[in-house]
Design a protein around this motif. Structure first.
Motif, mmCIF file in Angstrom:
data_model
loop_
_atom_site.group_PDB
_atom_site.id
_atom_site.type_symbol
_atom_site.label_atom_id
_atom_site.label_comp_id
_atom_site.label_asym_id
_atom_site.label_seq_id
_atom_site.Cartn_x
_atom_site.Cartn_y
_atom_site.Cartn_z
ATOM 1 N N MET A 1 0.977 -1.184 0.076
ATOM 2 C CA MET A 1 0.002 -0.173 -0.086
ATOM 3 C C MET A 1 0.959 1.114 -0.052
ATOM 4 O O MET A 1 1.983 1.153 -0.727
ATOM 5 C CB MET A 1 -0.883 -0.019 1.216
ATOM 6 N N PHE A 2 0.408 2.443 0.605
ATOM 7 C CA PHE A 2 1.403 3.660 0.693
ATOM 8 C C PHE A 2 0.911 4.347 1.847
ATOM 9 O O PHE A 2 -0.132 4.033 2.564
ATOM 10 C CB PHE A 2 0.775 4.367 -0.635
ATOM 11 N N ASP A 3 1.693 5.453 1.866
ATOM 12 C CA ASP A 3 1.435 6.209 3.020
ATOM 13 C C ASP A 3 1.014 7.738 2.269
ATOM 14 O O ASP A 3 1.459 7.894 1.436
ATOM 15 C CB ASP A 3 2.691 6.525 4.147
ATOM 16 N N VAL A 4 0.435 8.539 3.188
ATOM 17 C CA VAL A 4 0.106 10.016 2.754
ATOM 18 C C VAL A 4 1.127 10.919 3.441
ATOM 19 O O VAL A 4 1.078 10.771 4.560
ATOM 20 C CB VAL A 4 -1.333 10.302 3.100
ATOM 21 N N VAL A 5 1.897 11.244 2.687
ATOM 22 C CA VAL A 5 2.984 12.004 3.455
ATOM 23 C C VAL A 5 2.609 13.578 3.070
ATOM 24 O O VAL A 5 2.289 14.094 2.203
ATOM 25 C CB VAL A 5 4.307 11.975 2.804
ATOM 26 N N TYR A 6 2.626 14.391 4.264
ATOM 27 C CA TYR A 6 2.158 15.667 3.960
ATOM 28 C C TYR A 6 2.814 16.847 5.034
ATOM 29 O O TYR A 6 3.573 16.318 6.028
ATOM 30 C CB TYR A 6 0.824 15.757 4.357
ATOM 31 N N PHE A 7 2.661 17.945 4.530
ATOM 32 C CA PHE A 7 3.385 19.269 5.401
ATOM 33 C C PHE A 7 1.838 19.941 5.871
ATOM 34 O O PHE A 7 1.058 20.128 4.858
ATOM 35 C CB PHE A 7 4.037 20.240 4.540
ATOM 36 N N SER A 8 1.944 20.403 7.039
ATOM 37 C CA SER A 8 0.975 21.163 7.502
ATOM 38 C C SER A 8 1.694 22.193 8.472
ATOM 39 O O SER A 8 2.287 21.758 9.218
ATOM 40 C CB SER A 8 -0.243 20.394 8.346
ATOM 41 N N SER A 9 1.180 23.346 8.207
ATOM 42 C CA SER A 9 1.824 24.665 9.245
ATOM 43 C C SER A 9 1.045 24.317 10.553
ATOM 44 O O SER A 9 0.129 23.529 10.774
ATOM 45 C CB SER A 9 1.282 25.744 8.437
ATOM 46 N N VAL A 10 1.196 25.205 11.435
ATOM 47 C CA VAL A 10 0.614 25.258 12.770
ATOM 48 C C VAL A 10 -0.923 25.389 12.601
ATOM 49 O O VAL A 10 -1.646 25.046 13.497
ATOM 50 C CB VAL A 10 1.226 26.387 13.720
ATOM 51 N N SER A 11 -1.595 25.771 11.447
ATOM 52 C CA SER A 11 -2.958 25.985 11.262
ATOM 53 C C SER A 11 -3.553 24.658 11.464
ATOM 54 O O SER A 11 -4.633 24.608 11.627
ATOM 55 C CB SER A 11 -3.543 26.889 10.090
ATOM 56 N N GLU A 12 -2.578 23.623 10.870
ATOM 57 C CA GLU A 12 -3.093 22.362 10.991
ATOM 58 C C GLU A 12 -4.444 22.031 9.828
ATOM 59 O O GLU A 12 -5.020 21.183 10.083
ATOM 60 C CB GLU A 12 -3.376 21.759 12.172
ATOM 61 N N ASN A 13 -4.593 23.071 9.216
ATOM 62 C CA ASN A 13 -5.531 22.781 7.901
ATOM 63 C C ASN A 13 -5.415 21.646 6.968
ATOM 64 O O ASN A 13 -6.283 20.517 6.852
ATOM 65 C CB ASN A 13 -5.826 23.887 6.993
ATOM 66 N N THR A 14 -4.135 21.294 6.488
ATOM 67 C CA THR A 14 -3.680 20.149 5.638
ATOM 68 C C THR A 14 -3.995 18.976 6.562
ATOM 69 O O THR A 14 -4.196 17.864 6.126
ATOM 70 C CB THR A 14 -2.562 20.445 5.029
ATOM 71 N N LYS A 15 -3.334 19.001 7.867
ATOM 72 C CA LYS A 15 -3.525 17.873 8.675
ATOM 73 C C LYS A 15 -4.862 17.187 8.910
ATOM 74 O O LYS A 15 -5.395 16.007 8.846
ATOM 75 C CB LYS A 15 -2.948 18.012 10.209
ATOM 76 N N ARG A 16 -5.646 18.318 8.918
ATOM 77 C CA ARG A 16 -7.399 17.950 9.238
ATOM 78 C C ARG A 16 -7.932 17.258 7.985
ATOM 79 O O ARG A 16 -8.594 16.297 8.102
ATOM 80 C CB ARG A 16 -7.904 18.981 9.610
ATOM 81 N N PHE A 17 -7.456 17.792 6.898
ATOM 82 C CA PHE A 17 -7.765 17.080 5.536
ATOM 83 C C PHE A 17 -7.367 15.813 5.429
ATOM 84 O O PHE A 17 -8.076 14.797 5.225
ATOM 85 C CB PHE A 17 -7.315 17.907 4.411
ATOM 86 N N VAL A 18 -6.100 15.488 5.810
ATOM 87 C CA VAL A 18 -5.469 14.152 5.670
ATOM 88 C C VAL A 18 -5.951 13.167 6.748
ATOM 89 O O VAL A 18 -6.316 12.141 6.372
ATOM 90 C CB VAL A 18 -3.720 14.329 5.955
ATOM 91 N N GLU A 19 -6.435 13.738 7.913
ATOM 92 C CA GLU A 19 -6.833 12.781 8.697
ATOM 93 C C GLU A 19 -8.435 12.211 8.316
ATOM 94 O O GLU A 19 -8.808 11.342 8.597
ATOM 95 C CB GLU A 19 -7.185 13.568 10.174
ATOM 96 N N LYS A 20 -9.129 13.324 7.573
ATOM 97 C CA LYS A 20 -10.452 12.830 7.117
ATOM 98 C C LYS A 20 -10.286 11.754 6.025
ATOM 99 O O LYS A 20 -11.155 11.088 5.866
ATOM 100 C CB LYS A 20 -11.022 13.958 6.463
ATOM 101 N N LEU A 21 -9.087 11.535 5.385
ATOM 102 C CA LEU A 21 -8.899 10.628 4.259
ATOM 103 C C LEU A 21 -9.084 9.272 4.894
ATOM 104 O O LEU A 21 -9.443 8.336 4.523
ATOM 105 C CB LEU A 21 -7.850 10.830 3.482
ATOM 106 N N GLY A 22 -8.407 9.274 6.160
ATOM 107 C CA GLY A 22 -8.453 7.670 6.815
ATOM 108 C C GLY A 22 -7.098 6.875 6.796
ATOM 109 O O GLY A 22 -7.335 5.693 6.881
ATOM 110 N N TYR A 23 -6.179 7.425 5.757
ATOM 111 C CA TYR A 23 -5.225 6.459 5.435
ATOM 112 C C TYR A 23 -4.005 6.703 6.375
ATOM 113 O O TYR A 23 -4.046 7.689 7.127
ATOM 114 C CB TYR A 23 -4.645 6.817 4.109
ATOM 115 N N SER A 24 -3.095 5.610 6.240
ATOM 116 C CA SER A 24 -1.777 6.086 7.039
ATOM 117 C C SER A 24 -1.013 7.175 6.740
ATOM 118 O O SER A 24 -0.908 7.326 5.471
ATOM 119 C CB SER A 24 -0.979 4.795 6.753
ATOM 120 N N SER A 25 -0.712 7.963 7.457
ATOM 121 C CA SER A 25 -0.047 9.457 7.188
ATOM 122 C C SER A 25 1.281 9.585 7.860
ATOM 123 O O SER A 25 1.462 9.263 9.125
ATOM 124 C CB SER A 25 -1.227 10.348 7.101
ATOM 125 N N ILE A 26 2.075 10.320 7.394
ATOM 126 C CA ILE A 26 3.292 11.086 8.011
ATOM 127 C C ILE A 26 3.443 12.303 7.887
ATOM 128 O O ILE A 26 3.372 12.826 6.567
ATOM 129 C CB ILE A 26 4.367 10.020 7.661
#
Length: 134
Positions: A1-26
């Motif tokens: 499978m794969f991981d979702v690798v992401y960058f999110s600033s302190v606002s954490e908007n991208t982090k919240r987006f990635v969390e909604k996807l439900g995949y393994s993330s880093i």
């Protein structure tokens, strides 16, 4: 499978987006020097936020640039997803376009900030399709 690798600033908007996807993330580290030494060796989809209006050198977060400067990280990215703000007009999601072109991988989706329920559904469908064809 794969991981979702992401960058999110302190606002954490991208982090919240990635969390909604439900995949393994880093998450790529917030500090630029830590991002430069961070290595992820598994197959991944990179989620990158877009900063600014695209007319300066800050469109792609410096942490993402540092992460991608490492060939070990670059070679495992299979696709890119961009987050951004439609208020930026033609620069909406530009960081994703730039990174995908540089890496020679598909830019599979642009999501507004945290992503709508439709964005999440569309991204999940596109990720499934991407990985089924691998």
């Amino acid at each position: 499978m794969f991981d979702v690798v992401y960058f999110s600033s302190v606002s954490e908007n991208t982090k919240r987006f990635v969390e909604k996807l439900g995949y393994s993330s880093i998450r790529i580290p917030l500090k630029t020097d830590e991002a430069a030494s961070f290595v992820h060796e598994g197959e991944s989809v990179l989620v990158v936020p877009t900063y600014g209006s695209g007319d300066d050198n800050n469109t792609v977060p410096k942490q993402v640039i540092k992460f991608l400067n490492n060939p070990a990280n670059r070679k495992h990215v299979r696709a890119v997803i961009a987050t951004g703000n439609t208020n930026f007009g033609s620069s909406y999601g530009l960081a994703g376009d730039l990174v995908a072109a540089k890496l020679g991988v598909p830019m599979i989706y642009k999501a507004e900030l945290l992503g709508t329920p439709d964005d999440i559904e569309q991204v999940k469908e596109r990720l499934e399709k991407l990985w089924l064809t691998r």
